[in-house]
Design a protein around this motif. Sequence first.
Motif, PDB file in Angstrom:
ATOM      1  N   TRP A   1       4.518  -5.657  -8.080  1.00 13.07           N
ATOM      2  CA  TRP A   1       5.014  -4.431  -7.434  1.00 13.07           C
ATOM      3  C   TRP A   1       5.019  -3.246  -8.394  1.00 13.07           C
ATOM      4  O   TRP A   1       4.638  -2.131  -8.041  1.00 13.07           O
TER       5      TRP A   1
ATOM      6  N   SER B   1      -1.245   0.706  -4.590  1.00 11.94           N
ATOM      7  CA  SER B   1      -1.449   1.035  -3.179  1.00 11.94           C
ATOM      8  C   SER B   1      -0.317   1.931  -2.665  1.00 11.94           C
ATOM      9  O   SER B   1       0.797   1.891  -3.168  1.00 11.94           O
TER      10      SER B   1
ATOM     11  N   LYS C   1       2.756   3.391  -1.065  1.00 11.74           N
ATOM     12  CA  LYS C   1       4.038   2.757  -0.716  1.00 11.74           C
ATOM     13  C   LYS C   1       4.098   1.279  -1.100  1.00 11.74           C
ATOM     14  O   LYS C   1       4.874   0.513  -0.538  1.00 11.74           O
ATOM     15  N   GLN C   2       3.241   0.902  -1.982  1.00  9.43           N
ATOM     16  CA  GLN C   2       3.201  -0.487  -2.460  1.00  9.43           C
ATOM     17  C   GLN C   2       3.067  -1.466  -1.290  1.00  9.43           C
ATOM     18  O   GLN C   2       3.689  -2.521  -1.245  1.00  9.43           O
ATOM     19  N   GLU C   3       2.204  -1.097  -0.355  1.00  9.22           N
ATOM     20  CA  GLU C   3       2.054  -1.938   0.839  1.00  9.22           C
ATOM     21  C   GLU C   3       1.409  -3.287   0.520  1.00  9.22           C
ATOM     22  O   GLU C   3       1.658  -4.277   1.200  1.00  9.22           O
ATOM     23  N   ARG C   4       0.599  -3.293  -0.545  1.00  4.56           N
ATOM     24  CA  ARG C   4      -0.010  -4.561  -0.913  1.00  4.56           C
ATOM     25  C   ARG C   4       1.053  -5.559  -1.353  1.00  4.56           C
ATOM     26  O   ARG C   4       0.964  -6.748  -1.064  1.00  4.56           O
TER      27      ARG C   4
ATOM     28  N   ARG D   1       4.011  -5.683  -0.220  1.00  5.99           N
ATOM     29  CA  ARG D   1       4.636  -6.159   1.037  1.00  5.99           C
ATOM     30  C   ARG D   1       3.804  -7.274   1.663  1.00  5.99           C
ATOM     31  O   ARG D   1       4.336  -8.300   2.094  1.00  5.99           O
ATOM     32  N   ALA D   2       2.510  -7.049   1.715  1.00  9.67           N
ATOM     33  CA  ALA D   2       1.635  -8.072   2.288  1.00  9.67           C
ATOM     34  C   ALA D   2       1.708  -9.356   1.473  1.00  9.67           C
ATOM     35  O   ALA D   2       1.756 -10.462   2.017  1.00  9.67           O
TER      36      ALA D   2
END
Lengths: 219, 219
Positions: free
Chosen positions: A169, A174, A176-179, A181-182
């Motif tokens: 993190w 990415s 909003k740090q969506e990766r 999250r995924a």
Amino acid sequence: MTRVMPEPDTRTKILEAALELFRERGFAEATMREIASRAGVASGLAYYYFDSKDAIVLAFYQRAQEELAAAMELAQRGKTLTDRLQAMIEARLKYFEPNRRFLGALMAHAANPSSPLSPFGEPSKEIRDREFARIQRAIEETGTAVPKDLAPRVPRILWMYQLGLLLFWIYDPSPKQERTRALIDKSLGLVITLLRLSNVPLLRPARRTVMDIVEILEG
Amino acid sequence: MTRVMPEPDTRTKILEAALELFRERGFAEATMREIASRAGVASGLAYYYFDSKDAIVLAFYQRAQEELAAAMELAQRGKTLTDRLQAMIEARLKYFEPNRRFLGALMAHAANPSSPLSPFGEPSKEIRDREFARIQRAIEETGTAVPKDLAPRVPRILWMYQLGLLLFWIYDPSPKQERTRALIDKSLGLVITLLRLSNVPLLRPARRTVMDIVEILEG
DNA sequence: GTCTATATCGGGATAGAC
DNA sequence: GTCTATCCCGATATAGAC
């Protein structure tokens, strides 16, 4: 309704000034002179309260644990282990969010186990043990079935897993740090699945090996 | 039988002096003035050849890749994938052995992906790609069966695995790093076992998840 | 292009007076 | 506990010898 803020002590003032500057310009770029100056004290005084610039970050890290304790307590209300782990991870990310960028600079030193900033080192042992205990409690209270021999290792395994996510993190570029999250979504399920599958006969030898490995990692 | 050593050029002399000092007293403790002095040159000259103290380490890292190429080639003579991977890992550890201690200081910067020293960064992409290719070749030549969909990910997974071992070794406090040896023994078998097991129907969903995860990690 | 010498600066850390 | 002065070192810059 006006709450009178207690005058923060000098140490806190310095810590806060440092964090501000770390956020604004990064860890390496913020100088001790600046930090002291913003805190309104002499630069030498910063060293009276903190052994080094790194030590300021360590103090932040320790304070974070205290301030996170409440959120972690809340996470323990989840029904399943998955729920609780997810809540713990989310709470941590949310808390560190404002400082995410400069945490990267921190990790540079954290890689060295003899550094006071290392999550594996002696200075952070207390914090680490509390985290182990928290995970242990989540396992017990949710009645999660874990093979007997594997049981003592599981908290540490899950702790390492969480640490890995945090690390990812911090450097996640990415939006909003969506990766991240995924990654949490996918991996959390896998980890729990593997934990459950570890009882399956076919995986017995693999499980034994995993245990040996974790034992080696622990020293 | 007396081999005449060619006089090393100045750049090499400085690099060698630096490595000596790094070994003797650690990266942080060695000063540029000392390095230059031991190399028998003016301190300014060190900066003529290297942009910074860090840059010296980067140069060492790059030279290491070249000098390791031969040993890696030798590792490709192994019959099984396990043999070859083990040989690759051992070769790397053996090569870095004299400098193991100060490699820790290196890793400090390597944690940051934007650092030139990071194994994940742009500057080391070429090196990394060669390592992927080497692993790919080992898989093919040993006729190791890998599920089709998983196949493109496997070299990277195994590369990460090797990197993890190297990291552990650098910080392994056990005498002669025997814990690392034990870890290699145990984990290498597990990794290969899991690779083979990944075809088992029961593990199909887990395998899909692993693939998704690796995809996320790759960005 | 290679090398010496030296001056200077900025920043982490320390010593000692108060 | 607080401040001032100082030290050390990495890094930069420059002037000049060969």
